[in-house]
Design a protein around this motif. Structure first.
Motif, PDB file in Angstrom:
ATOM      1  N   PRO A 255       2.110 -37.346  20.447  1.00 44.24           N
ATOM      2  CA  PRO A 255       0.697 -37.076  20.154  1.00 44.24           C
ATOM      3  C   PRO A 255      -0.123 -36.655  21.367  1.00 44.24           C
ATOM      4  O   PRO A 255      -1.135 -35.996  21.216  1.00 44.24           O
ATOM      5  N   ARG A 256       0.323 -37.017  22.550  1.00 46.78           N
ATOM      6  CA  ARG A 256      -0.538 -36.696  23.690  1.00 46.78           C
ATOM      7  C   ARG A 256      -0.524 -35.217  24.074  1.00 46.78           C
ATOM      8  O   ARG A 256      -1.382 -34.758  24.810  1.00 46.78           O
TER       9      ARG A 256
ATOM     10  N   PRO B  98      -3.833 -42.952  22.645  1.00 52.30           N
ATOM     11  CA  PRO B  98      -3.935 -41.711  21.891  1.00 52.30           C
ATOM     12  C   PRO B  98      -2.870 -41.611  20.784  1.00 52.30           C
ATOM     13  O   PRO B  98      -1.789 -42.190  20.918  1.00 52.30           O
ATOM     14  N   GLY B  99      -3.249 -40.869  19.741  1.00 54.86           N
ATOM     15  CA  GLY B  99      -2.292 -40.588  18.687  1.00 54.86           C
ATOM     16  C   GLY B  99      -2.399 -41.492  17.481  1.00 54.86           C
ATOM     17  O   GLY B  99      -1.614 -41.371  16.545  1.00 54.86           O
ATOM     18  N   ALA B 461      -0.748 -48.987  15.564  1.00 53.53           N
ATOM     19  CA  ALA B 461      -0.767 -48.666  16.990  1.00 53.53           C
ATOM     20  C   ALA B 461       0.112 -47.464  17.297  1.00 53.53           C
ATOM     21  O   ALA B 461       1.268 -47.405  16.891  1.00 53.53           O
ATOM     22  N   ALA B 462      -0.440 -46.491  17.994  1.00 59.61           N
ATOM     23  CA  ALA B 462       0.352 -45.367  18.475  1.00 59.61           C
ATOM     24  C   ALA B 462       0.705 -45.588  19.941  1.00 59.61           C
ATOM     25  O   ALA B 462       1.819 -45.369  20.375  1.00 59.61           O
ATOM     26  N   TRP B 463      -0.283 -45.985  20.727  1.00 57.87           N
ATOM     27  CA  TRP B 463       0.008 -46.239  22.123  1.00 57.87           C
ATOM     28  C   TRP B 463      -0.574 -47.588  22.561  1.00 57.87           C
ATOM     29  O   TRP B 463       0.125 -48.409  23.119  1.00 57.87           O
ATOM     30  N   GLY B 464      -1.833 -47.823  22.292  1.00 63.17           N
ATOM     31  CA  GLY B 464      -2.456 -49.089  22.673  1.00 63.17           C
ATOM     32  C   GLY B 464      -1.973 -50.224  21.793  1.00 63.17           C
ATOM     33  O   GLY B 464      -1.092 -50.067  20.950  1.00 63.17           O
ATOM     34  N   TYR B 465      -2.588 -51.376  21.967  1.00 62.08           N
ATOM     35  CA  TYR B 465      -2.216 -52.526  21.155  1.00 62.08           C
ATOM     36  C   TYR B 465      -3.300 -53.586  21.268  1.00 62.08           C
ATOM     37  O   TYR B 465      -4.125 -53.558  22.185  1.00 62.08           O
ATOM     38  N   ALA B 466      -3.305 -54.504  20.325  1.00 61.50           N
ATOM     39  CA  ALA B 466      -4.123 -55.715  20.400  1.00 61.50           C
ATOM     40  C   ALA B 466      -3.284 -56.805  19.753  1.00 61.50           C
ATOM     41  O   ALA B 466      -2.576 -56.544  18.770  1.00 61.50           O
TER      42      ALA B 466
END
Lengths: 488, 488
Positions: A255-256, B98-99, B461-466
């Protein structure tokens, strides 16, 4: 007809009559397809290449023509550079990762000199002259150039620097002219044709045709809008390029790079990957991409590149594609080149092609003013420039080890070039294959009769990149695919 | 039998006799499987859950139990926090990319309050008490905590901060005890059982069973070593978790997390992903991972985190999982926490669980000495600390916006904690599904009869997370899968 039906494998038993037949059927007439065609035809197979456009060439014919080769090629030696298979592998293991496949790198390096000789034997012309200026490509028709940061930090501390970007010669190349990639493709296609390979143009491959035992025995395609069944008696080679122009796949897998394809062609829609996935083919390194940053390297080396926090993050004299990757992936696609008036003038007067020379976005008399103008956090750029200048005056760059020849304190007036959103590139991931270019099923076993090479497959690069890797592994494993498919 | 045969779909016509039958067959009895079982059974379906181990629970039962929910849940309101569906979506779109898939995020946020109420209705206990200290988990049995950096830069400038980590209550929870995830799983499994769902343990799913028209109608498995055919009259739900423990898949798809699985279980071998891929199922976000950094957040907030160039790169008071991701992916897994003696003492005396409290690797009287001891480039750390201290004395952090409560100039003696190679995590990518949890074929169409949820699918989540995203989307889309499968 729903879209799933469009990709689902076709049972061979359902084919009434074949429209075309060959021993080896190759989808895509770019560099991987051409190399496969040469080798399959030379091995005695009847070869048919299916090309979606009206002519051979693919992305390769539009490219700068770099082929990443080393270990002591004739051109490296003639230009006075020493290299070895191990040294080349050491570099690639560092530069193509994290996650690069050591076995594939070892295999590629071991065969690299032979592969160069094979290209020469196919009449691909190379001029034994080295181009040593910073740049994306040689300015003239030189045949050798650094193309992966081999002579820059950190790689120059990991392996002995040797240039490995081999560029086919264009007679009388002028700036802005058609690319050297044409001079790679033309001889390969001529060689394939001379060896007996046939080609069919304006053919869109749609689905794989499969025997009840799982063996791939043909391709269903559309030829001028008509459904066409092409039988492959010994094997099918997939070589239709990357998925850079398939928006859905890019969103799912990389996606980036979404919205910023570059150095790619619209035909790179991932179709071969999709057709093979429908058979259970496995993938690898789908998130990996090449990334260009749109600025002239002659400017890059003469400035300092900082991120949104005013911090330097890469030696500015390394491979500009590495600068692009680090900017897009590590710095949220945000970078600024700080360059003073003298350096900008030097860059403009340099030998580079100057196609990507950019004017400063902001110009100020002092770094303090520039920092404010750029809305950076107070003091951050001043601290960065003070540290750089202090060491540069001594000819040193303890932070990032830019080479002494490019170290010069930044003076006044000083400009900043806004390089936010200034990257683009193409995808590097694709089908998982063996070193014999057999396409692997998710079970880990080859899918009988199915082979792949080029950017529809995962190649040497997992994360990093060097110019010439794609034409390199595409032609190298294209040959393997052709030879393997010809065996049936 | 070769491995490809192990995964290849089994024609339904080849099954002589079914060993088990149900309307809905669910593979995996973790959070997604349990949620699917409840909803399918409540919809009137006869449900059979296949679990590889000897008991229900999966990774969920071992987890901290966070469920990411918001938009104004009863617990948020009771603890005095205001939230809305839009505010939650704004945060997730920024923090999961992103994504990230905006449609999925909008869908999840719109259903979040109802999902919380559903969990409560299933007797999952939550205590309406907020835990506001830095940490990976609450120290006690509090039910609400920030778990994604919502109240830290940059997210506190993008959306109104609201804590959304909802944690099931363990009566009398003590440090080091079994996790709150058990208190999520026990009620869900009890609810499923009460609704009529059956379970079969020690069953390893192997292959999907498919009708000639492509519809999935069962699973072939091994039950105590015996091949077992389980018929699914209405649908199969795949919920066997991630591929974090499949070394080959990690090497192909998420190489940077290779060798460092964490917060995962060995059963997460990607089998459901593989079985569905063999049918042509599509994947998404396979490179995405959760990343923990192994240090106590009470230390993190009191120090400054620098990379190999002595530069700060993240607000130290944000979600520590974000610190982990940025360290692993943007900083080559290299970080150092600079913390002075007083701050270290404060951290030790704080309310945190202290399970990951770490001693300094180096201690010096001055930053100049420390920098040398750490082999950093001369001056780089001194400049960073000088800038930090100057602004911190004014209660500001113009570079990274750490909250004023944690800003204090760094004094002497000063230590550095070596956080190189101190990350671990699990994979977030998997099967591409619709919002109704239908597994998608590479053609873009759902595969009839096949559903999926939890970490064998690509979620929010595509890249980040919680923290709480996996139990959140696993239970949310597990319910969807159960309801959709029950319809047949």
């Amino acid at each position: 007809m729903n879209r799933q039906q469009d990709l689902a494998p076709v049972p061979a038993a359902s084919i009434g009559a074949w429209d075309h037949e060959a021993d080896v059927v190759i989808a895509g007439y770019g560099v991987a397809g051409a190399a496969a065609a040469v080798e399959a035809a030379r091995a005695g197979a009847d070869v048919l290449v299916l090309e979606r456009t009206g002519s051979w060439g693919g992305a390769a014919a539009m490219a700068g023509g770099f082929i990443y080769l080393g270990g002591g090629t004739a051109i490296q030696t003639a230009c006075g550079f020493t290299d070895s298979v191990d040294n080349m592998a050491t570099f690639l293991n560092a530069a193509m990762g994290p996650g690069a496949d050591e076995n594939r790198i070892a295999d590629y390096c071991a065969g690299s000199v032979e592969h160069f000789d094979w290209l020469v034997d196919c009449d691909v012309p190379f001029k034994a002259e080295f181009f040593g200026e910073p740049g994306w490509e040689p300015m003239g028709d030189q045949g050798l150039m650094y193309s992966g940061g081999e002579n820059s930090f950190p790689f120059n501390s990991i392996a002995t620097p040797a240039p490995r970007g081999h560029i086919p010669q264009m007679s009388g190349k002028k700036q802005g002219e058609a690319s050297a990639g044409y001079m790679l493709m033309k001889p390969l296609v001529d060689t394939a044709t001379a060896a007996g390979a046939r080609a069919l143009y304006d053919v869109r491959v749609q689905r794989l045709i499969v025997e009840s035992d799982g063996r791939v025995t043909g391709i269903q395609a559309r030829h001028f809008g008509t459904e066409t069944n092409i039988r492959a008696r010994r094997g099918v080679v997939l070589a239709t390029g990357s998925f850079a122009y398939n928006d859905a796949m890019v969103a799912q897998y990389a996606p980036r790079i979404a919205g910023r394809p570059a150095a790619s062609i619209e035909q790179h829609d991932g179709q071969a990957i999709r057709m093979a996935q429908a058979l259970g083919a496995d993938l690898a390194h789908m998130d990996a991409t090449e990334v260009a940053i749109f600025i002239d390297p002659q400017q890059l080396v003469r400035g300092i590149l900082v991120n949104s926090r005013g911090q330097r993050f890469v030696a500015e004299d390394t491979y500009p594609g590495r600068v692009g990757q680090l900017t897009l992936y590590h710095q949220d696609n945000t970078a600024f080149l700080i360059i003073d008036g003298d350096a900008q003038e030097d860059a403009m007067a340099s030998l580079s092609p100057q196609l990507m020379m950019r004017p400063p976005t902001w110009v100020c008399e002092s770094i303090a003013d520039l920092e404010q103008e750029m809305s950076l956090a107070p003091g951050c750029l001043q601290a960065t420039v003070a540290a750089y200048n202090e060491a540069a005056a001594r000819g040193e760059d303890p932070l990032l080890h830019k080479k002494p020849q490019w170290l010069k304190p930044i003076g006044s007036p000083v400009g900043a070039i806004d390089l936010r959103e200034s990257t683009g590139g193409f995808t590097l991931g694709g089908l998982q294959t063996t070193l014999d270019s057999e396409v692997l099923h998710v079970s880990g076993e080859p899918i009988p009769g199915l082979y792949g090479a080029g950017r529809s497959t995962a190649g040497l690069a997992a994360w990093g990149y060097a110019s010439g890797i794609s034409l390199g592994d595409g032609s190298f494993y294209g040959r393997r695919a052709g030879r393997r498919a010809a065996k049936g």
